[in-house]
Design a protein around this motif. Structure first.
Motif, PDB file in Angstrom:
ATOM      1  N   GLY A  25      61.049  45.717  14.728  1.00  0.00           N
ATOM      2  CA  GLY A  25      62.458  45.352  14.719  1.00  0.00           C
ATOM      3  C   GLY A  25      62.635  43.854  14.597  1.00  0.00           C
ATOM      4  O   GLY A  25      61.667  43.075  14.602  1.00  0.00           O
ATOM      5  N   SER A  26      63.881  43.435  14.482  1.00  0.00           N
ATOM      6  CA  SER A  26      64.216  42.019  14.289  1.00  0.00           C
ATOM      7  C   SER A  26      64.380  41.320  15.627  1.00  0.00           C
ATOM      8  O   SER A  26      65.034  41.838  16.533  1.00  0.00           O
ATOM      9  CB  SER A  26      65.507  41.885  13.475  1.00  0.00           C
ATOM     10  N   ILE A  27      63.794  40.150  15.741  1.00  0.00           N
ATOM     11  CA  ILE A  27      63.835  39.347  16.961  1.00  0.00           C
ATOM     12  C   ILE A  27      64.207  37.922  16.576  1.00  0.00           C
ATOM     13  O   ILE A  27      63.658  37.370  15.615  1.00  0.00           O
ATOM     14  CB  ILE A  27      62.454  39.331  17.664  1.00  0.00           C
ATOM     15  N   THR A  28      65.129  37.323  17.328  1.00  0.00           N
ATOM     16  CA  THR A  28      65.459  35.913  17.126  1.00  0.00           C
ATOM     17  C   THR A  28      64.958  35.100  18.313  1.00  0.00           C
ATOM     18  O   THR A  28      65.299  35.395  19.461  1.00  0.00           O
ATOM     19  CB  THR A  28      66.975  35.694  16.978  1.00  0.00           C
ATOM     20  N   VAL A  29      64.114  34.128  18.019  1.00  0.00           N
ATOM     21  CA  VAL A  29      63.617  33.210  19.035  1.00  0.00           C
ATOM     22  C   VAL A  29      64.488  31.958  18.997  1.00  0.00           C
ATOM     23  O   VAL A  29      64.658  31.348  17.937  1.00  0.00           O
ATOM     24  CB  VAL A  29      62.143  32.833  18.774  1.00  0.00           C
ATOM     25  N   GLY A  30      65.055  31.593  20.124  1.00  0.00           N
ATOM     26  CA  GLY A  30      65.869  30.384  20.196  1.00  0.00           C
ATOM     27  C   GLY A  30      65.018  29.184  20.542  1.00  0.00           C
ATOM     28  O   GLY A  30      63.936  29.298  21.141  1.00  0.00           O
ATOM     29  N   ALA A  31      65.489  28.016  20.164  1.00  0.00           N
ATOM     30  CA  ALA A  31      64.795  26.774  20.498  1.00  0.00           C
ATOM     31  C   ALA A  31      65.832  25.701  20.784  1.00  0.00           C
ATOM     32  O   ALA A  31      66.923  25.697  20.208  1.00  0.00           O
ATOM     33  CB  ALA A  31      63.887  26.324  19.358  1.00  0.00           C
ATOM     34  N   ALA A  32      65.485  24.802  21.690  1.00  0.00           N
ATOM     35  CA  ALA A  32      66.335  23.646  21.963  1.00  0.00           C
ATOM     36  C   ALA A  32      66.132  22.615  20.858  1.00  0.00           C
ATOM     37  O   ALA A  32      65.231  22.715  20.022  1.00  0.00           O
ATOM     38  CB  ALA A  32      65.990  23.059  23.329  1.00  0.00           C
ATOM     39  N   ASN A  33      66.978  21.582  20.878  1.00  0.00           N
ATOM     40  CA  ASN A  33      66.988  20.630  19.768  1.00  0.00           C
ATOM     41  C   ASN A  33      66.063  19.436  20.010  1.00  0.00           C
ATOM     42  O   ASN A  33      66.462  18.286  19.911  1.00  0.00           O
ATOM     43  CB  ASN A  33      68.419  20.153  19.499  1.00  0.00           C
ATOM     44  N   PHE A  34      64.794  19.722  20.340  1.00  0.00           N
ATOM     45  CA  PHE A  34      63.779  18.675  20.340  1.00  0.00           C
ATOM     46  C   PHE A  34      62.471  19.309  19.896  1.00  0.00           C
ATOM     47  O   PHE A  34      62.299  20.532  19.940  1.00  0.00           O
ATOM     48  CB  PHE A  34      63.661  17.998  21.707  1.00  0.00           C
ATOM     49  N   SER A  35      61.550  18.488  19.427  1.00  0.00           N
ATOM     50  CA  SER A  35      60.414  19.002  18.672  1.00  0.00           C
ATOM     51  C   SER A  35      59.515  19.914  19.491  1.00  0.00           C
ATOM     52  O   SER A  35      58.992  20.903  18.970  1.00  0.00           O
ATOM     53  CB  SER A  35      59.607  17.848  18.072  1.00  0.00           C
ATOM     54  N   GLU A  36      59.287  19.610  20.761  1.00  0.00           N
ATOM     55  CA  GLU A  36      58.413  20.462  21.567  1.00  0.00           C
ATOM     56  C   GLU A  36      58.941  21.887  21.627  1.00  0.00           C
ATOM     57  O   GLU A  36      58.182  22.850  21.471  1.00  0.00           O
ATOM     58  CB  GLU A  36      58.271  19.896  22.973  1.00  0.00           C
ATOM     59  N   SER A  37      60.229  22.040  21.857  1.00  0.00           N
ATOM     60  CA  SER A  37      60.820  23.364  21.929  1.00  0.00           C
ATOM     61  C   SER A  37      60.719  24.084  20.594  1.00  0.00           C
ATOM     62  O   SER A  37      60.413  25.287  20.542  1.00  0.00           O
ATOM     63  CB  SER A  37      62.282  23.273  22.373  1.00  0.00           C
ATOM     64  N   ALA A  38      60.959  23.358  19.509  1.00  0.00           N
ATOM     65  CA  ALA A  38      60.852  23.967  18.182  1.00  0.00           C
ATOM     66  C   ALA A  38      59.432  24.462  17.921  1.00  0.00           C
ATOM     67  O   ALA A  38      59.230  25.554  17.369  1.00  0.00           O
ATOM     68  CB  ALA A  38      61.266  22.961  17.116  1.00  0.00           C
ATOM     69  N   THR A  39      58.440  23.678  18.324  1.00  0.00           N
ATOM     70  CA  THR A  39      57.048  24.071  18.101  1.00  0.00           C
ATOM     71  C   THR A  39      56.674  25.271  18.965  1.00  0.00           C
ATOM     72  O   THR A  39      56.025  26.216  18.491  1.00  0.00           O
ATOM     73  CB  THR A  39      56.110  22.893  18.382  1.00  0.00           C
ATOM     74  N   LEU A  40      57.082  25.266  20.228  1.00  0.00           N
ATOM     75  CA  LEU A  40      56.824  26.415  21.084  1.00  0.00           C
ATOM     76  C   LEU A  40      57.533  27.660  20.552  1.00  0.00           C
ATOM     77  O   LEU A  40      56.990  28.771  20.601  1.00  0.00           O
ATOM     78  CB  LEU A  40      57.273  26.122  22.513  1.00  0.00           C
ATOM     79  N   GLY A  41      58.732  27.482  20.026  1.00  0.00           N
ATOM     80  CA  GLY A  41      59.441  28.593  19.414  1.00  0.00           C
ATOM     81  C   GLY A  41      58.660  29.192  18.251  1.00  0.00           C
ATOM     82  O   GLY A  41      58.602  30.420  18.074  1.00  0.00           O
ATOM     83  N   GLU A  42      58.017  28.323  17.465  1.00  0.00           N
ATOM     84  CA  GLU A  42      57.189  28.801  16.355  1.00  0.00           C
ATOM     85  C   GLU A  42      55.939  29.518  16.862  1.00  0.00           C
ATOM     86  O   GLU A  42      55.500  30.501  16.272  1.00  0.00           O
ATOM     87  CB  GLU A  42      56.797  27.633  15.452  1.00  0.00           C
ATOM     88  N   VAL A  43      55.361  29.023  17.946  1.00  0.00           N
ATOM     89  CA  VAL A  43      54.206  29.713  18.534  1.00  0.00           C
ATOM     90  C   VAL A  43      54.609  31.133  18.945  1.00  0.00           C
ATOM     91  O   VAL A  43      53.904  32.111  18.645  1.00  0.00           O
ATOM     92  CB  VAL A  43      53.650  28.937  19.744  1.00  0.00           C
ATOM     93  N   TYR A  44      55.739  31.256  19.632  1.00  0.00           N
ATOM     94  CA  TYR A  44      56.210  32.581  20.030  1.00  0.00           C
ATOM     95  C   TYR A  44      56.499  33.453  18.804  1.00  0.00           C
ATOM     96  O   TYR A  44      56.130  34.631  18.765  1.00  0.00           O
ATOM     97  CB  TYR A  44      57.490  32.460  20.860  1.00  0.00           C
ATOM     98  N   ALA A  45      57.148  32.865  17.802  1.00  0.00           N
ATOM     99  CA  ALA A  45      57.543  33.635  16.623  1.00  0.00           C
ATOM    100  C   ALA A  45      56.320  34.171  15.879  1.00  0.00           C
ATOM    101  O   ALA A  45      56.282  35.347  15.475  1.00  0.00           O
ATOM    102  CB  ALA A  45      58.389  32.775  15.699  1.00  0.00           C
ATOM    103  N   GLN A  46      55.328  33.330  15.689  1.00  0.00           N
ATOM    104  CA  GLN A  46      54.153  33.767  14.936  1.00  0.00           C
ATOM    105  C   GLN A  46      53.326  34.784  15.725  1.00  0.00           C
ATOM    106  O   GLN A  46      52.733  35.705  15.154  1.00  0.00           O
ATOM    107  CB  GLN A  46      53.316  32.558  14.539  1.00  0.00           C
ATOM    108  N   THR A  47      53.297  34.625  17.042  1.00  0.00           N
ATOM    109  CA  THR A  47      52.609  35.611  17.880  1.00  0.00           C
ATOM    110  C   THR A  47      53.310  36.961  17.802  1.00  0.00           C
ATOM    111  O   THR A  47      52.663  38.012  17.675  1.00  0.00           O
ATOM    112  CB  THR A  47      52.562  35.113  19.338  1.00  0.00           C
ATOM    113  N   LEU A  48      54.636  36.946  17.867  1.00  0.00           N
ATOM    114  CA  LEU A  48      55.389  38.201  17.792  1.00  0.00           C
ATOM    115  C   LEU A  48      55.323  38.832  16.405  1.00  0.00           C
ATOM    116  O   LEU A  48      55.332  40.058  16.272  1.00  0.00           O
ATOM    117  CB  LEU A  48      56.841  37.956  18.201  1.00  0.00           C
ATOM    118  N   THR A  49      55.239  38.004  15.376  1.00  0.00           N
ATOM    119  CA  THR A  49      55.055  38.536  14.020  1.00  0.00           C
ATOM    120  C   THR A  49      53.761  39.324  13.931  1.00  0.00           C
ATOM    121  O   THR A  49      53.706  40.419  13.350  1.00  0.00           O
ATOM    122  CB  THR A  49      55.068  37.396  12.988  1.00  0.00           C
TER     123      THR A  49
END
Length: 324
Positions: A124-148
């Motif tokens: 199913g479709s999942i949206t990972v949110g991230a705050a507006n600074f680079s660390e959060s964006a990178t952690l969001g990508e880690v979560y997203a790629q793991t869930l993919t």
């Protein structure tokens, strides 16, 4: 967080978690000689050996209705691979080496075998949110790629600060956000348990237990907390550390309390119990002077490196603390 003062929007570790208070700077009793600044290109964080700071460990915050055992298990694999040194390296990859958050996350996942043997979820479709600074964006990508890898179709959406993304998480507009245990617990207390006992502690288990109880009121559940922390840290140059034999905050207090020692950080630091007040009360450290600069940002780090500041407030996951 990371190497930018924009981090202060989400977790002003910058001297006191949200909700900390105080109206007056601690009285100065810097009677000793102190330790003058020592210029240098490399910064090191002094060990908080008496646990002044609350445990702001990275933890996945999840909308309960969007969660599943497989989703949480996948996020737990990401958490298990992450510690502060690796978080610093991730921030360096983005903030210094200029990789994209997506590429930095890909490299991290590959280097740490995060998705090896991962259990497939219901999809199913999942949206990972991230705050507006680079660390959060990178952690969001880690979560997203793991869930993919776990079989989900995932997108990452940058939203803003906690005041914006946390309500979206409660409503299910986003499913997951990389969060910080102590900061989120304090934030949720402000919404759901005003006047209650402070939920953030220097003990991670206590903080997470309190966070989970508050999360129940908000419709949130949590994955495992990682060992990665992004919280207040007090940095000196490596040259200062070597010259004065200072590795911990206790070392700083015993060897460098006094007139020549200058402390720098955000303007609110003198009034905050996790900043200058805490250095006085917990460590008996008294600086000779305080410079109002920024919260873990370029002003503080430049003042340290150019020999205008003895000790400065940074964030513990700052890319400036990367080895090499």
């Amino acid at each position: 967080m990371a190497a930018s003062a924009t981090a202060a929007v989400v977790s002003l570790a910058g001297c006191g978690s949200a909700g900390s208070s105080g109206t007056a700077a601690p009285p100065s009793s810097a009677a000793g000689a102190g330790c003058a600044p020592v210029a240098g290109t490399d910064l090191v964080a002094l060990t908080d050996d008496k646990n002044l700071q609350a445990t702001d460990n990275v933890i996945p915050a999840i909308n309960k209705k969007k969660s599943s055992p497989q989703l949480i298990a996948a996020l737990d694999k990401a958490s298990a691979a992450l510690d502060t040194a690796k978080l610093i390296a991730l921030n360096k990859a983005v903030d210094v080496d200029r990789k994209s958050s997506k590429q930095a996350a890909t490299d991290f996942i590959a280097a740490n075998n995060v998705v090896a043997g991962i259990q497939k979820g219901p999809g199913g479709s999942i949206t990972v949110g991230a705050a507006n600074f680079s660390e959060s964006a990178t952690l969001g990508e880690v979560y997203a790629q793991t869930l993919t890898a776990a079989g989900y179709t995932v997108k990452v959406q940058t939203i803003g600060n906690r005041e914006l993304y946390e309500p979206a998480l409660e409503k299910g507009q986003i499913a997951i956000v990389p969060e910080y245990a102590a900061s989120l617990a304090t934030f949720l207390q402000g919404k759901y348990d005003k006047g209650g006992k402070a939920p953030a502690s220097s003990d991670l288990d206590t903080t997470v237990t309190n966070l989970k109880a508050l999360g129940e009121k908000a419709g949130l559940v949590f994955g495992a907390a990682s060992q990665a922390q992004d919280e207040n840290a007090f940095a000196v140059t490596k040259a200062f550390s070597d010259k004065n034999g200072v590795k911990t905050l206790s070392d700083l207090a015993s060897k460098c309390s006094g007139a020549a020692t200058s402390l720098g950080g955000p303007a609110e630091c003198p009034q905050r119990p996790e900043c200058q007040q805490g250095l006085v009360s917990t460590y008996k450290f008294n600086a000779g002077s305080f410079q109002s600069l920024d919260a873990g940002g370029p002003l503080t780090k430049t003042a340290l490196k150019t020999g205008k500041l003895s000790v400065g407030v940074v964030f513990s996951s700052d890319s400036a603390l990367a080895a090499g």
